[in-house]
Every structure is written in structure tokens, then in C-alpha cells.
Design a protein around this motif. Structure first.
Motif, PDB file in Angstrom:
ATOM      1  N   MET A  60       7.196  -2.627   3.993  1.00 23.53           N
ATOM      2  CA  MET A  60       6.703  -3.428   5.124  1.00 23.53           C
ATOM      3  C   MET A  60       6.923  -4.912   4.843  1.00 23.53           C
ATOM      4  O   MET A  60       7.366  -5.666   5.729  1.00 23.53           O
ATOM      5  N   ALA A  61       6.631  -5.339   3.613  1.00 24.53           N
ATOM      6  CA  ALA A  61       6.799  -6.753   3.248  1.00 24.53           C
ATOM      7  C   ALA A  61       8.256  -7.175   3.397  1.00 24.53           C
ATOM      8  O   ALA A  61       8.557  -8.242   3.944  1.00 24.53           O
ATOM      9  N   LEU A  62       9.151  -6.321   2.948  1.00 22.81           N
ATOM     10  CA  LEU A  62      10.586  -6.633   3.016  1.00 22.81           C
ATOM     11  C   LEU A  62      11.057  -6.691   4.469  1.00 22.81           C
ATOM     12  O   LEU A  62      11.749  -7.627   4.882  1.00 22.81           O
ATOM     13  N   ALA A  63      10.649  -5.686   5.247  1.00 26.57           N
ATOM     14  CA  ALA A  63      11.070  -5.627   6.659  1.00 26.57           C
ATOM     15  C   ALA A  63      10.537  -6.832   7.420  1.00 26.57           C
ATOM     16  O   ALA A  63      11.246  -7.439   8.231  1.00 26.57           O
ATOM     17  N   CYS A  64       9.292  -7.203   7.173  1.00 21.74           N
ATOM     18  CA  CYS A  64       8.697  -8.353   7.862  1.00 21.74           C
ATOM     19  C   CYS A  64       9.394  -9.639   7.454  1.00 21.74           C
ATOM     20  O   CYS A  64       9.659 -10.504   8.292  1.00 21.74           O
ATOM     21  N   ARG A  65       9.667  -9.757   6.153  1.00 19.52           N
ATOM     22  CA  ARG A  65      10.316 -10.992   5.678  1.00 19.52           C
ATOM     23  C   ARG A  65      11.659 -11.195   6.379  1.00 19.52           C
ATOM     24  O   ARG A  65      11.995 -12.290   6.802  1.00 19.52           O
ATOM     25  N   LYS A  66      12.411 -10.105   6.538  1.00 17.60           N
ATOM     26  CA  LYS A  66      13.721 -10.202   7.216  1.00 17.60           C
ATOM     27  C   LYS A  66      13.573 -10.677   8.658  1.00 17.60           C
ATOM     28  O   LYS A  66      14.486 -11.268   9.221  1.00 17.60           O
ATOM     29  N   LEU A  67      12.425 -10.376   9.262  1.00 17.91           N
ATOM     30  CA  LEU A  67      12.210 -10.721  10.667  1.00 17.91           C
ATOM     31  C   LEU A  67      11.399 -12.008  10.827  1.00 17.91           C
ATOM     32  O   LEU A  67      11.017 -12.378  11.945  1.00 17.91           O
ATOM     33  N   GLY A  68      11.097 -12.669   9.701  1.00 20.23           N
ATOM     34  CA  GLY A  68      10.340 -13.919   9.768  1.00 20.23           C
ATOM     35  C   GLY A  68       8.873 -13.727  10.102  1.00 20.23           C
ATOM     36  O   GLY A  68       8.229 -14.619  10.647  1.00 20.23           O
ATOM     37  N   ILE A  69       8.353 -12.537   9.794  1.00 23.09           N
ATOM     38  CA  ILE A  69       6.933 -12.242  10.054  1.00 23.09           C
ATOM     39  C   ILE A  69       6.204 -12.229   8.709  1.00 23.09           C
ATOM     40  O   ILE A  69       6.717 -11.675   7.737  1.00 23.09           O
ATOM     41  N   GLN A  70       5.030 -12.832   8.660  1.00 24.35           N
ATOM     42  CA  GLN A  70       4.238 -12.738   7.433  1.00 24.35           C
ATOM     43  C   GLN A  70       3.603 -11.356   7.358  1.00 24.35           C
ATOM     44  O   GLN A  70       3.281 -10.756   8.385  1.00 24.35           O
ATOM     45  N   SER A  71       3.409 -10.867   6.147  1.00 25.23           N
ATOM     46  CA  SER A  71       2.778  -9.547   6.041  1.00 25.23           C
ATOM     47  C   SER A  71       1.722  -9.556   4.943  1.00 25.23           C
ATOM     48  O   SER A  71       1.804 -10.326   3.995  1.00 25.23           O
ATOM     49  N   ILE A  72       0.761  -8.680   5.137  1.00 21.84           N
ATOM     50  CA  ILE A  72      -0.320  -8.505   4.168  1.00 21.84           C
ATOM     51  C   ILE A  72      -0.276  -7.061   3.694  1.00 21.84           C
ATOM     52  O   ILE A  72      -0.180  -6.134   4.514  1.00 21.84           O
ATOM     53  N   ALA A  73      -0.368  -6.875   2.375  1.00 22.72           N
ATOM     54  CA  ALA A  73      -0.487  -5.522   1.827  1.00 22.72           C
ATOM     55  C   ALA A  73      -1.935  -5.081   1.969  1.00 22.72           C
ATOM     56  O   ALA A  73      -2.836  -5.726   1.436  1.00 22.72           O
ATOM     57  N   GLY A  74      -2.149  -3.998   2.703  1.00 24.02           N
ATOM     58  CA  GLY A  74      -3.518  -3.563   2.933  1.00 24.02           C
ATOM     59  C   GLY A  74      -3.670  -2.058   2.882  1.00 24.02           C
ATOM     60  O   GLY A  74      -2.710  -1.315   2.620  1.00 24.02           O
ATOM     61  N   ALA A  75      -4.885  -1.606   3.134  1.00 22.36           N
ATOM     62  CA  ALA A  75      -5.185  -0.175   3.238  1.00 22.36           C
ATOM     63  C   ALA A  75      -6.499  -0.029   3.998  1.00 22.36           C
ATOM     64  O   ALA A  75      -7.301  -0.977   4.052  1.00 22.36           O
ATOM     65  N   GLU A  76      -6.685   1.133   4.611  1.00 21.05           N
ATOM     66  CA  GLU A  76      -7.961   1.443   5.269  1.00 21.05           C
ATOM     67  C   GLU A  76      -8.626   2.543   4.463  1.00 21.05           C
ATOM     68  O   GLU A  76      -8.094   3.659   4.366  1.00 21.05           O
ATOM     69  N   LEU A  77      -9.764   2.215   3.866  1.00 22.10           N
ATOM     70  CA  LEU A  77     -10.469   3.176   3.019  1.00 22.10           C
ATOM     71  C   LEU A  77     -11.588   3.840   3.816  1.00 22.10           C
ATOM     72  O   LEU A  77     -12.356   3.165   4.505  1.00 22.10           O
ATOM     73  N   THR A  78     -11.671   5.154   3.708  1.00 23.29           N
ATOM     74  CA  THR A  78     -12.748   5.885   4.381  1.00 23.29           C
ATOM     75  C   THR A  78     -13.963   5.876   3.472  1.00 23.29           C
ATOM     76  O   THR A  78     -13.896   6.366   2.344  1.00 23.29           O
ATOM     77  N   ALA A  79     -15.049   5.295   3.964  1.00 23.59           N
ATOM     78  CA  ALA A  79     -16.253   5.211   3.147  1.00 23.59           C
ATOM     79  C   ALA A  79     -17.448   5.689   3.969  1.00 23.59           C
ATOM     80  O   ALA A  79     -17.306   6.126   5.118  1.00 23.59           O
ATOM     81  N   GLU A  80     -18.622   5.594   3.361  1.00 21.19           N
ATOM     82  CA  GLU A  80     -19.827   6.127   4.001  1.00 21.19           C
ATOM     83  C   GLU A  80     -21.009   5.246   3.625  1.00 21.19           C
ATOM     84  O   GLU A  80     -21.088   4.775   2.492  1.00 21.19           O
ATOM     85  N   GLN A  81     -21.881   5.010   4.562  1.00 23.42           N
ATOM     86  CA  GLN A  81     -23.094   4.257   4.256  1.00 23.42           C
ATOM     87  C   GLN A  81     -24.237   4.838   5.080  1.00 23.42           C
ATOM     88  O   GLN A  81     -24.113   4.957   6.293  1.00 23.42           O
ATOM     89  N   ASP A  82     -25.308   5.216   4.405  1.00 23.32           N
ATOM     90  CA  ASP A  82     -26.478   5.786   5.086  1.00 23.32           C
ATOM     91  C   ASP A  82     -26.086   6.937   6.012  1.00 23.32           C
ATOM     92  O   ASP A  82     -26.592   7.039   7.143  1.00 23.32           O
TER      93      ASP A  82
END
Ligand code: AMP
Ligand code: FE
Ligand code: FE
Ligand code: ZN
Length: 300
Positions: A60-82
Motif C-alpha cells: 500500500m505504501a509503495l502504491a500510494c507513493r507512486k500516486l503521490g498519496i501519503q499512506s499510514i501503516a495501520g490495522a483494525e484490532l478486534t477487542a472487547e470492553q465490558d
């Protein structure tokens, strides 16, 4: 952090999308296709936030860089509270962080075992779906319910993904299998120790607003005020909560590709000023860490 994820200049005006999935989890776009959609919508920044994996981030970082878009390395973690499911978005993750990698592998194993359990339940309901069919269709380390749903459609057991969820896969339906989840506090700590910032995803879908103050006090960095399923009133409501708890504002489409009809990317845009603030906060934190890390290295 290696050069792939090196920060680039501020984007200024425009829009960002900081909640996106690819085929490394339950999305249907490759990182390159996703970046292409972002470019067509004129996005200045994008964050890949696949469920429980960072495998697509380098591409994703490479593809975005080629297109002049900034990118952030992220993830969505499944968690639980109460007792409530809470999704924690991690941004600016060091994808090579060992503890993060070990934890993500555990979450992926839980997901894979759960596919077997869901298929076993379907089999008991006389639906002869095979786990191998689901894994072949998913073709990733982080499979989930959408893959089971798509397999049910592909094999002709359901007419649509909606039907698959409504009849079998939604909570309290016969093939629903709960999965082990870390607590939201553990998810935030995991993101932080991997160098990242943590934001609570789509609070409007979780009905667990009462936990926001405690999570904020425990170090939550941001709140996803902008989301496809938030109305304008909900966005305003969460912007107010974010301001009161000194949380950064994040947002994104939660696009999963073509799996649910028209792609959602482009439909929910985060004003880039919020991306700027997130980026600045991360840069300041990273700059604060760097001298301390150097001192630690010298004294060891
Ligand atoms: P899992 O992480 O395996 O529990 O699956 C959750 C994912 O299923 C979400 O991220 C959505 O992509 C998808 N999902 C949840 N509810 C539905 C629904 N009613 N119809 C289609 N997809 C859904
Ligand atoms: Fe998903
Ligand atoms: Fe989510
Ligand atoms: Zn998502």
C-alpha cells in the motif's frame, strides 16, 4: 522504521480516508487497486486498516507513493470492553515490531480456528460447506465471517451475503461463533508499543460511548468521528466527545471493496486538517522517543 514508511510532507487541504480493507483481510481490492481508487477520488492520504494484519501495508505504501498519496501503516484490532466488541484502529505501526507480529499471528490463528467452528455449525444445520472452500476463497491469513458468507453464496447455499449474515452469521444466529478478544486497553497498549497511535473505530456502531472516558484516560489517542455509517448528527456528537477528552479525530469509509456493491471509498471523507493533526502528533511522539532510544542504546 524502514524507508517504505518514511514520513512525507504535510498534505494541506483535501481529504483523507483512514479506514480501508484489502484482500489481506475481508476486503476485495488489492492494495494497488485501493490506492488507484483513492487517486481517482483525489485523496491526499490513506490508511490501510485490515483486520488483525499489517501484511498489505508495504504494498500500500509503495502504491500510494507512486500516486503521490501519503499512506499510514495501520490495522483494525478486534477487542472487547465490558462485554462489548470494540474495534481499535492502530496507525503509524512499526509493521516489523516483533511483539505486534506475534500478537497478530495469534489473532489470525483464532480467526482460522473459528472458520472451522463456523463450518462445523453449518454442517450440523445440514449445510455441507467445506472449510477448505472458505480458506481457498479467503486466500489470506486473517479470514472472517464475510469469507464464510461469500463461500455460502458461491456454493449456492445463500442468494446473497446479506442473506448469509441474516440467516447464519450475525450474532445470535446459528453459525455465529464468538471469538477470543483482547481487551480494548490491551489493544491500545499493543498499538503503542509498536510505535503507533490508537483510535476507537466507528463508536456510533458500538453503543459503548460510556467507555470512551476510561479509554481516553488510559491513553487512547483518537476517535473515529467520521465513518460511512455515522450520520452528520453523529459525527458532530463524536467531534464534541473527542474535543472534551482531548482525542484526535480520525475517519474513513471502512471500504471493503466490491463485496457490498459500490465501493464505499470516496463516500466518507476526513478533512485533511485532521490527518495533519494526527500526523503531527505522531511525529512529535516519534521525535520524543528517538533521543531516549539513543540514550538507551548508548548505555547498554
Ligand atoms: P469477523 O471479524 O469475522 O467477526 O467479521 C466482521 C466483518 O464482517 C466486518 O468487518 C464486516 O466486514 C462484516 N460484516 C459484519 N456484519 C455484516 C453484515 N450484516 N453483512 C455483511 N458483512 C458484515
Ligand atoms: Fe471487515
Ligand atoms: Fe470495524
Ligand atoms: Zn473496518
Amino acid at each position: 522504521m524502514n524507508d517504505t514508511f518514511a514520513p512525507t510532507p504535510r498534505p494541506g487541504p483535501g481529504f483523507a480516508d483512514l479506514h480501508l480493507h484489502t484482500l489481506f483481510s475481508d476486503g476485495t481490492f488489492s492494495p494497488e487497486e485501493l490506492a488507484g481508487h483513492g487517486a481517482r477520488h483525489g485523496l491526499v492520504a490513506m490508511a490501510l486498516t485490515d483486520h488483525d494484519t499489517v501484511e498489505g501495508c508495504a504494498r500500500m505504501a509503495l502504491a500510494c507513493r507512486k500516486l503521490g498519496i501519503q499512506s499510514i501503516a495501520g490495522a483494525e484490532l478486534t477487542a472487547e470492553q465490558d462485554g462489548n466488541e470494540v474495534h481499535i484502529l492502530g496507525y503509524f505501526l512499526d509493521v516489523e515490531d516483533t511483539r505486534l507480529q506475534v500478537n497478530l499471528r495469534q489473532f489470525q490463528t483464532v480467526r482460522q480456528n473459528r472458520i472451522h467452528e463456523m463450518v462445523a455449525r453449518l454442517n450440523r444445520l445440514k449445510i455441507p460447506l467445506r472449510a477448505e472452500t472458505v480458506f481457498a476463497l479467503a486466500n489470506c491469513h486473517s479470514p472472517g465471517r464475510p469469507h464464510v458468507g461469500r463461500a455460502l453464496v458461491q456454493e449456492g447455499f445463500c442468494g446473497s451475503l446479506d442473506e448469509a449474515f441474516d440467516r447464519f452469521l450475525k450474532k445470535n444466529r446459528p453459525a455465529y461463533v464468538p471469538k477470543f478478544k483482547i481487551s480494548a486497553l490491551e489493544a491500545i497498549a499493543l498499538v503503542h508499543q509498536a510505535g503507533g497511535l490508537a483510535s476507537m473505530a466507528h463508536p456510533g456502531l458500538n453503543r459503548s460511548d460510556e467507555i470512551i472516558p476510561a479509554l481516553a484516560a488510559a491513553g487512547l489517542d483518537g476517535l473515529e468521528c467520521f465513518h460511512t455509517k455515522h450520520t452528520a448528527a453523529m459525527t458532530a456528537y463524536y467531534l464534541d466527545i473527542a474535543a472534551r477528552h482531548h482525542l484526535l479525530v480520525t475517519g474513513g469509509s471502512d471500504c471493503h471493496g466490491f463485496s457490498k456493491g459500490k465501493p464505499l471509498i470516496g463516500g466518507c471523507k476526513l478533512p485533511a486538517v485532521y490527518y495533519d493533526r494526527l500526523n503531527q502528533h505522531y511525529q512529535a511522539k516519534a521525535a520524543d522517543r528517538a533521543p531516549r532510544a539513543a540514550v538507551a542504546a548508548q548505555s547498554s
